[in-house]
Scaffold this active site. Structure first.
Site: not given
Length: 263
Positions: A155, A141, A159
């Site tokens: 993004y 992650s 994650k």
């Protein structure tokens, strides 16, 4: 230190460069057999001797192709490292420079396909084998999941979803001997940080400063305790430890030089 990975089998996504390549090299050095997936095989990956599968993991078909090839090649999978991610510099820049009103649905879908759904698809395809062998899933992650205001929003959110997926796998398949662990790096000296045309260099040009100046400003602004970025090899060592036989599951390891300050 012997991590007891000799003779085990591993699949590493995004294995052609950066953290993925470093992980492939380390797992091989520990005696594991490795299948590495990426869109293209780099010369550096080819040199490792790992089996390469050329696939686009932002598609469900690509994930199925990887799983089928890996199972045929390895006979079964002990370790899955879901590392594929980042994508193009343009994708990251778009997520950093646009707010929720400006970032398109297509951009969000592309980011989730690459960073979340790729891991979901590959994990689902390989979980029967992982359960049969008491295997481990390591999801790579990012500390961006904890610092959603400090980087590309799409993004960071993707994650965060990936970190949550780790918990789901650990809970649902722990009774079958499967462990799941999240490794969350902060800044790492991959192409994102080092390439003259990479994401950080693009931001630096927009600010009218050099890559080195921007990097230092960023580390100072984020109050990174060690004052430096991590190396791919450092992250790979943490991934390999998480993948080694132990009783750790459903949790997260952060490697960020002290960037995250919260408990």
């Amino acid at each position: 230190m012997d991590l007891h990975l000799a003779g085990r089998t591993a699949v590493v996504t995004g294995g052609s460069k950066g953290i993925g390549l470093a992980t492939v090299r380390l797992l091989l050095a520990e005696g594991a057999r490795v299948v590495a997936a990426s869109r293209r095989e780099t010369p550096e990956l080819k040199e490792t001797g790992a089996t390469h599968v050329a696939v686009d993991l932002s598609t469900a078909d690509g994930a199925r192709q990887l799983a089928d090839t890996a199972l045929a090649e390895l006979g079964g999978v002990d370790v899955l490292v879901n590392n594929v991610g980042i994508g193009d510099t343009e994708d990251l820049a778009r997520g950093s420079l646009h707010n929720l009103l400006e970032l398109s649905d297509d951009a969000w879908r592309h980011t989730f396909d690459l960073h979340f759904y790729s891991a979901l698809w590959v994990s689902r395809a390989l979980l029967p084998s992982l359960a049969e062998r008491g295997g481990t899933v390591v999801n790579v992650s990012s500390v961006a999941a904890r610092l959603v205001g400090g980087g590309p929003a799409d993004y960071a959110v993707s994650k965060a979803a990936l970190s949550a997926l780790t918990k789901v796998i650990a809970e649902q398949f722990g009774g079958q001997g499967v462990r799941a662990v999240t490794v969350s790096p902060g800044p790492v000296s991959t192409g994102v940080f080092t390439d003259p045309d990479g994401f950080i260099a693009t931001l630096a040009r927009q600010q009218g400063v050099t890559l080195e100046e921007f990097t230092q400003q960023m580390l100072t602004g984020f109050q990174v305790t060690t004052g430096r970025v991590s190396t791919p090899e450092e992250v790979a060592r943490l991934i390999a430890f998480a993948a080694s036989p132990n009783n750790i599951t459903g949790t997260e390891f952060i490697i960020d030089g002290g960037l995250v300050k919260t408990v």
